[in-house]
Design a protein around this motif. Structure first.
Motif, PDB file in Angstrom:
ATOM      1  N   GLN A 189      47.541  42.495  39.355  1.00 27.70           N
ATOM      2  CA  GLN A 189      46.458  41.722  38.729  1.00 27.70           C
ATOM      3  C   GLN A 189      46.550  41.686  37.208  1.00 27.70           C
ATOM      4  O   GLN A 189      46.805  40.654  36.628  1.00 27.70           O
ATOM      5  CB  GLN A 189      45.085  42.251  39.158  1.00 27.70           C
TER       6      GLN A 189
ATOM      7  N   ASN B 364      43.632  48.423  42.437  1.00 28.41           N
ATOM      8  CA  ASN B 364      42.456  47.558  42.309  1.00 28.41           C
ATOM      9  C   ASN B 364      41.291  48.308  41.661  1.00 28.41           C
ATOM     10  O   ASN B 364      40.567  47.747  40.831  1.00 28.41           O
ATOM     11  CB  ASN B 364      42.019  47.039  43.677  1.00 28.41           C
ATOM     12  N   ASP B 367      42.055  48.857  38.044  1.00 28.28           N
ATOM     13  CA  ASP B 367      41.949  47.567  37.393  1.00 28.28           C
ATOM     14  C   ASP B 367      40.489  47.242  37.077  1.00 28.28           C
ATOM     15  O   ASP B 367      40.151  46.836  35.961  1.00 28.28           O
ATOM     16  CB  ASP B 367      42.548  46.533  38.345  1.00 28.28           C
ATOM     17  N   ASN B 368      39.606  47.468  38.056  1.00 27.04           N
ATOM     18  CA  ASN B 368      38.178  47.239  37.819  1.00 27.04           C
ATOM     19  C   ASN B 368      37.660  48.132  36.710  1.00 27.04           C
ATOM     20  O   ASN B 368      36.947  47.681  35.813  1.00 27.04           O
ATOM     21  CB  ASN B 368      37.374  47.516  39.086  1.00 27.04           C
ATOM     22  N   LYS B 371      38.761  47.045  33.463  1.00 32.38           N
ATOM     23  CA  LYS B 371      38.185  45.742  33.127  1.00 32.38           C
ATOM     24  C   LYS B 371      36.725  45.878  32.676  1.00 32.38           C
ATOM     25  O   LYS B 371      36.283  45.216  31.750  1.00 32.38           O
ATOM     26  CB  LYS B 371      38.277  44.833  34.364  1.00 32.38           C
ATOM     27  N   GLY B 428      39.032  42.138  45.050  1.00 37.08           N
ATOM     28  CA  GLY B 428      39.615  43.474  44.833  1.00 37.08           C
ATOM     29  C   GLY B 428      39.024  44.518  45.760  1.00 37.08           C
ATOM     30  O   GLY B 428      39.745  45.204  46.489  1.00 37.08           O
TER      31      GLY B 428
HETATM   32 MG   LIG Z   1      38.727  43.833  40.886  1.00 37.78          MG
END
Ligand SMILES: [Mg+2]
Ligand SMILES: Nc1ncnc2c1ncn2[C@@H]1O[C@H](COP(=O)(O)OP(=O)(O)OP(=O)(O)O)[C@@H](O)[C@H]1O
Lengths: 226, 472
Positions: A189, B364, B367-368, B371, B428
């Motif tokens: 991602q 995932n 990544d969250n 983010k 995700g």
């Molecule tokens: Mg995500």
């Protein structure tokens, strides 16, 4: 390079063919498994690009298996509309060297084909030293020098640089780096790879006059001497 | 010689009754009748045998006694003894005959030596004439010293009577047992039908599309079937739900980027004035389409994971190296976002799982966290054991989620209101949920005030705890 492309979809075939020829490769084409197998057996190629699913009973994996049974070790890249990891593994198990799922960006395919072509030629002699311009890598001592100056790298940065140097002059994509340097097969991602490359640049390029690692838009990176 | 195929086939013996309930009842009935028959036969055989043996023993004892009398008292004594016995025989069932070597009758109540009695080595059973009536008798002949012949026997008319009464009783008993068996078989069949019928009704309703129907649990043995069927229905329901969600998702969330790409291309084709403008419009459309592809792939992967069939790549895994690798990969991204990524691994047992899928799931989560967390904070990945589960938690100090949002977090395409301006498609956590479910684990979200903690629990394999470590 001499490349054989076996793909039944007219649009995809024309698109790939044009791109490869523009890049200066000599490409033969076939739109079914029978012709493809015939060409693959009778001619000699540097790389074969085989669609997994082909009409007429002989699919890409069959061609691949037939070749491998005949001890033909030409690097094979499989194209597939099946993104499943299991299919990937099955393709690689059948003797495939790389796997690209549809839809793909041409730059991704191109980078992988070139990497395969190079591998076919160079992996004969194991190297202990790699040099590009004023960059020197000692693979045994695991040291890097640029213009005689020692550069300190983390083990992962060393492997990243080694991969770029081994593919000097060739575009390598982010997915290729993730797969080959980190051995991860998932979609990260975010730009995890970009961050690692930019760190490497800080050490390898920043202190020097000209850069070796370049970003290719919409594709990936290239390490070049000029 | 070759035998024609149809003959071979038709020669195969085949049980003609197809109904399982009827077969069940028949089997029950025949077992019942057969065992009752065996049981009654045993009673019959045992009782009549017993009576028979009694007669024989009495005769032998009697004969032995008389022989001794003969020895002591001679012929006269013997005649007296026989007469004596006949006089005292109230039941009138004793039979005697004493004849001399010449065939002369000395004593006894038999009219003459029966012609059938020719040996002295076994019992004879025959019809005789006594006074005015015919009857059956069992007798044994003996040759006494001096050449006299002696017959001792018993009238077995009474025994025959008992035998008949017993036979009648047993036959009636057997008939009654058979009737009971038939009745029982019918009841069994009824029960069987009822059980099958309830399963059939439910499954038929399901086949017609009513997925909410479940088998009633009654507390008997058929519950295990009902339970399995119910679980199956639950699963079908979930899968159908997944399909429905995916089609809804395709209808809504995939249309948006496709529409955007289409609009861009159409607009460019109509209005673009330079090659430059055209190219940039096409490039942007390609990006949109790549986005569509990636959504598509994620959806397919989630669906595949939820189908629960993708366990081919499962192996026994050590968790710590997996986490260290991911921490190393994401540490650079965290630093770029001015976050500190910390890894803490307590001693954990290995788990059984798919390395690539677990990596994807944890990626995932990282990544969250990267983010959503504000710069300057810590992102912590912590693994350890709770009970028999390995837990892996990814915690950040970001905005966190409201309880309502948490409940919906793993729905496909769900994105909290606050996340609208961040990139992402809301798949995700759906993927994480699917991966964890495939591993028979669970995902728990919790509010850390501030921040969100997502913990994955995965059942561990037994065995040694593996090294601990931390990277700060
Ligand atoms: Mg995500
Ligand atoms: N660490 C977090 N802190 C705050 N909110 C979060 C966090 N993780 C997830 N969320 C919320 O849950 C939603 C769903 O997360 P999910 O990972 O499924 O989708 P996404 O990150 O928005 O998109 P994608 O992962 O597909 O790129 C997010 O949009 C966000 O609102």
């Amino acid at each position: 390079m001499r490349i054989l492309l076996v793909e039944d979809d007219v649009t995809v075939r024309a698109f790939v063919l044009k791109g490869l020829r523009e890049a200066g490769h000599v490409v033969d084409e076939a739109d079914n498994g029978k012709d493809g197998l015939f060409l693959a057996v009778s001619e000699s190629y540097d790389v074969l690009i085989l669609d997994r699913m082909l009409p007429g009973g002989i699919d890409g994996v069959r061609i691949l298996e037939t070749l491998r049974v005949q001890n033909n070790a030409t690097p094979v890249l499989l194209l597939s509309a099946l993104a499943d990891v299991d299919d990937r593994v099955a393709g690689l198990k059948a003797g495939g060297d790389d796997y690209v799922t549809k839809p793909f960006a041409f730059s991704e395919l191109m980078a992988r084909v070139e990497a395969l072509g190079r591998r076919g030629r160079s992996e004969v002699v194991p190297q202990t030293r790699l040099t590009v311009a004023d960059l020197e890598m000692d693979l045994l001592a695991r040291t890097v020098k640029r213009g005689g100056e020692k550069i300190d790298l983390q083990p992962r940065e060393f492997r990243l640089l080694e991969f770029l140097v081994r593919h000097a002059g060739q575009v390598v994509t982010r997915t290729m780096l993730l797969e080959r340097v980190w051995d991860y097969h998932f979609d990260p991602q975010t730009n995890v790879i970009d961050v690692h490359v930019s760190r490497l640049r800080q050490k390898v390029d920043k202190p020097f006059d000209h850069a070796l690692i370049h970003t290719i838009r919409n594709a990936g990176y290239i390490l070049r001497a000029d | 010689m070759r035998v024609p195929q149809f003959l071979v086939k038709s020669f195969k013996p085949r049980w003609p009754v197809r109904s399982a309930g009827l077969n069940f009842a028949l089997a029950y009935g025949s077992v019942f009748v057969l065992s009752a028959g065996l049981f009654l036969s045993f009673i019959w055989w045992n009782t009549t045998g017993q009576i028979e043996r009694r007669v024989e023993v009495a005769v032998q004892v009697d004969a032995h006694d008389l022989a001794q009398r003969a020895q002591r008292g001679g012929m006269a004594g013997l005649v007296r003894a026989i007469q004596d016995r006949l006089d005292h025989n109230v039941e009138d069932d004793a039979l005697y005959l004493l004849v001399g070597p010449t065939g002369r009758r000395y004593a006894g109540n038999l009219p003459g030596w029966p012609t059938a009695v020719s040996g002295t080595d076994h019992f004879y059973e025959l019809a005789i004439q006594r006074d005015s009536f015919r009857t059956r008798a069992k007798m044994h002949a003996y040759i006494l010293p001096g050449g006299c012949g002696l017959i001792v026997g018993r009238d077995i008319h009474g025994r025959e009577l008992v035998r008949h009464v017993l036979m009648d009783t047993l036959i009636w008993a057997w008939i009654m047992v058979s009737l009971l068996a038939a009745g029982g078989a019918l009841v069994m069949r009824g029960i069987f039908r009822q059980v099958v019928g309830s399963i059939a009704r439910t499954t038929a309703a399901v086949a017609r599309g009513d997925l909410s129907r479940r088998m009633p649990l009654t507390g008997n043995e058929t519950d295990s079937i009902s339970q399995t069927v119910n679980e199956m229905l639950e699963r079908i329901d979930r899968l159908m739900d997944g399909v429905r969600q995916v089609s809804n998702a395709i209808a809504h969330d995939l249309r948006t980027p496709i529409t955007r790409a289409r609009a861009r291309l159409e607009e460019a084709s109509v209005t673009a004035t330079s090659e430059q403008a055209l190219r940039s419009a096409v490039d942007r459309a390609v990006v949109d389409l790549d986005h569509v592809t990636s959504i598509f792939e994620a959806l397919l992967r989630i669906a595949q994971l939820e189908a629960g069939t993708r366990r081919a790549a499962f192996t026994d895994l050590e968790v710590p190296p997996l986490l260290e690798g991911l921490a190393e990969l994401y540490e650079a991204s965290a630093e770029e976002a001015s976050l500190r990524l910390k890894l803490r691994v307590d001693a954990v047992r290995p788990v059984h799982g798919d390395r690539h899928l677990l990596q994807q799931a944890l990626a995932n989560l990282l990544d969250n966290a990267i983010k959503f967390a504000p710069s300057g904070t810590d992102v912590v990945m912590h693994a350890g054991m709770v009970g028999n589960d390995v837990f892996i938690a990814v915690m950040d100090a970001g905005p966190g989620m409201s309880p309502d949002d948490m409940a919906r977090a793993s729905e496909r395409f769900f994105r909290a209101e606050a996340a609208r301006h961040t990139p992402g498609s809301g798949l995700g956590l759906s993927l994480v949920q699917a991966v964890v479910a495939l591993h028979n684990g669970r995902m728990v979200l919790q509010d850390r005030k501030p921040g969100l903690g997502v913990t994955l629990y995965i059942p561990s394999l037994g065995g040694e705890l593996v090294r601990e470590g931390s990277i700060v």
